[in-house]
Design an enzyme around this catalytic site. Structure first.
Site, PDB file in Angstrom:
ATOM      1  N   HIS A  99       4.979   0.134  -1.995  1.00 23.44           N
ATOM      2  CA  HIS A  99       6.235   0.625  -1.409  1.00 23.44           C
ATOM      3  C   HIS A  99       7.321   0.355  -2.448  1.00 23.44           C
ATOM      4  CE1 HIS A  99       3.990  -0.923   2.159  1.00 23.44           C
ATOM      5  NE2 HIS A  99       4.537   0.061   2.831  1.00 23.44           N
ATOM      6  N   ASP A 102       8.412  -3.217  -2.657  1.00 17.44           N
ATOM      7  CA  ASP A 102       7.441  -4.209  -3.156  1.00 17.44           C
ATOM      8  C   ASP A 102       7.658  -4.477  -4.639  1.00 17.44           C
ATOM      9  OD1 ASP A 102       6.236  -3.859  -0.672  1.00 17.44           O
ATOM     10  OD2 ASP A 102       4.764  -2.435  -1.457  1.00 17.44           O
TER      11      ASP A 102
HETATM   12  C1  XLS Z   1       1.375  -0.745   8.229  1.00 16.24           C
HETATM   13  C2  XLS Z   1       0.886   0.250   7.308  1.00 16.24           C
HETATM   14  C3  XLS Z   1       1.541   0.227   5.941  1.00 16.24           C
HETATM   15  C4  XLS Z   1       1.273   1.504   5.221  1.00 16.24           C
HETATM   16  C5  XLS Z   1       2.194   1.780   4.087  1.00 16.24           C
HETATM   17  O1  XLS Z   1       0.767  -1.033   9.251  1.00 16.24           O
HETATM   18  O2  XLS Z   1      -0.499   0.119   7.205  1.00 16.24           O
HETATM   19  O3  XLS Z   1       1.124  -0.876   5.216  1.00 16.24           O
HETATM   20  O4  XLS Z   1      -0.034   1.556   4.751  1.00 16.24           O
HETATM   21  O5  XLS Z   1       3.511   1.841   4.468  1.00 16.24           O
END
Ligand code: XLS
Ligand code: NI
Ligand code: NI
Length: 444
Positions: A99, A102
């Site tokens: 993201h 991150d």
């Molecule tokens: C949350 C999601 C997230 C997505 C990416 O539950 O799995 O991690 O994969 O935003």
């Protein structure tokens, strides 16, 4: 600087190895149905869980011991990039995902956030020149900061909607810059808490407008990554609009977006939706919409997204069955959207977790391929539906019947006979195939 000094590159040593830092089943060079495991499985490390997650939970503080945590701010962001590429190389993974938040901290305003991102993206791009690890997908985090409390592209507040558009616009530019193969939309807070204050139709229409604008912008800048929707039924909002693959598909069909999107199917989200992992994969596959996978597992005793590393061989086998039947994942991959448990706080646990996950999918892939080669399930399914290959069944399938004719046919039948579905027998056979894998028959 090295962040994993005591770790060497993890290599395949086979099922008899007792080296905890070796792959027992994942042999990147071994072929399955004409593809190497590396090409078929396309493993990816999730930046957020592995380099950002601290192990905190609603009851307690973070527990993870991470050498890069000696830094803060942009220095921390840079240290994480160094640590990340070291881990990618030592684990020999072909992909990673992140993201925006991150990789770089948000600034005081959007302009500052962009500047932070630009610095880190340049650094990542530099690392990627000499690393084999590529970007499977990136995405925008539109759920952590308080501004998203009512959602992003489904927010009742148009200013928030515009801010979200700016974040995704930047994300698409970053994806293009780093050669991302996909771009993910997980509707973090795209849902609602109560209908008492919600205009559901307006929110869904706005979400569709948002996706169309994202599609138009990607085209404008020549970013041809596959767009992916990641369904999840609940958490953080009580009701998320992308509930499951079937709900997501209906949305994409209604708003003329099926050509633009496929699905990123996450195992734990399937569990939360009351489905199995393989159910969600199957719904996506038979509709030509299986794009990528968030490879983790939930805990059926707990009603939330525990994001555990996938170690359940039954689940990985049935998942790989769908993936192999799909002809692989195309531009997608198996992304470990998974975190080490709070008690597994050492850096070496990151290696144990990924090794266990990679081995679990390697076994799943081998067993699934054998099940397909031997036609174990196909022959059962073929036989079970054989009444549609002749007589009245064939006429039904070819659209040559109507209710008058079927009634006439039924009136002549007397009583119908059925055959056993034999599910216990099939489960026993799958166990037999799995045990052969354990005993090393599939080791080479
Ligand atoms: C949350 C999601 C997230 C997505 C990416 O539950 O799995 O991690 O994969 O935003
Ligand atoms: Ni996910
Ligand atoms: Ni998730």
């Amino acid at each position: 600087m090295s962040y994993f000094k005591n770790m060497n590159k993890v290599t395949f040593e086979g099922p008899k190895s007792s080296n905890p830092f070796a792959f027992k089943y994942y042999n990147p060079e071994e072929t399955i149905n004409g593809k190497t495991m590396e090409e078929l499985l396309r493993f990816s490390v999730a930046y957020w869980h592995t380099f950002v997650g601290d192990g905190s939970d609603p009851f307690g503080a973070g527990t993870m011991i991470r050498e890069w945590d000696q830094y803060t701010g942009m220095d921390l962001a840079k240290a994480r990039v160094e640590a990340a590429f070291e881990l990618f190389e030592k684990l020999d993974v072909p992909f990673f995902c992140f993201h925006d938040v991150d990789i770089a901290p948000e600034g005081q305003n959007l302009r500052e956030t962009y500047a932070n991102l630009d610095d880190i993206v340049a650094m990542i791009k530099d690392y990627m020149k000499t690393s084999k690890t590529k970007l499977l997908w990136n995405t925008a985090n539109m759920f952590t900061h308080p501004r998203w409390l009512h959602g992003a592209a489904t927010s009742p507040n148009a200013d928030v909607y515009a801010y979200a558009a700016a974040k995704v616009k930047k994300g698409l530019e970053i994806g293009k810059e780093l050669g991302a193969e996909n771009y993910v939309f997980w509707g973090g807070r795209e849902g609602y808490e109560t209908l008492l204050n919600t205009d559901m139709k307006q929110e869904l229409d706005n979400l569709a407008r948002f996706f169309h604008m994202a599609k138009d912008y990607a085209k404008e800048i020549g970013f041809d990554a596959q767009f992916l929707i990641e369904p999840k039924p609940k958490e953080p909002t009580k009701h998320q609009y992308d509930f499951d693959v079937a709900t997501g598909l209906a949305f994409l069909q209604k708003y003329d977006l099926t050509d633009t999107f496929k699905f990123n199917v996450e195992a734990n989200h399937a569990t939360l939706a009351g489905h199995t992992f393989e159910h969600e994969l199957r719904v996506a596959r038979i509709n030509g919409m299986l794009g990528s996978v968030d490879a983790n597992q939930g805990d059926t005793l707990l009603g939330w997204d525990t994001d555990e590393f996938p170690t359940d061989l039954y689940a990985t086998t049935l998942a790989m069955y769908e993936i192999l039947k799909n002809g692989g994942l195309g531009t997608g991959g198996l992304n470990f959207d998974a975190k080490v448990k709070r008690g597994s706080f050492d850096q070496e646990d990151l290696f144990h977790a990924h090794i266990a996950g990679m081995d679990a999918f390697a076994i799943g892939a081998k067993v699934a391929q054998r099940l397909i080669e031997d036609g174990v399930l196909d022959s059962v399914v073929e036989d079970r539906y054989s009444s549609y290959t002749k007589g009245i069944g064939l006429e039904i399938v070819e659209g040559q019947t109507d209710f008058h004719q079927l009634e006439q046919y039924a009136l002549e039948l007397g009583e119908v006979g059925n055959k056993s579905g034999r599910q216990e027998k099939l489960k026993g056979i799958i166990n037999q195939y799995l045990l052969e894998a354990y005993t090393g028959v599939y080791a080479s």
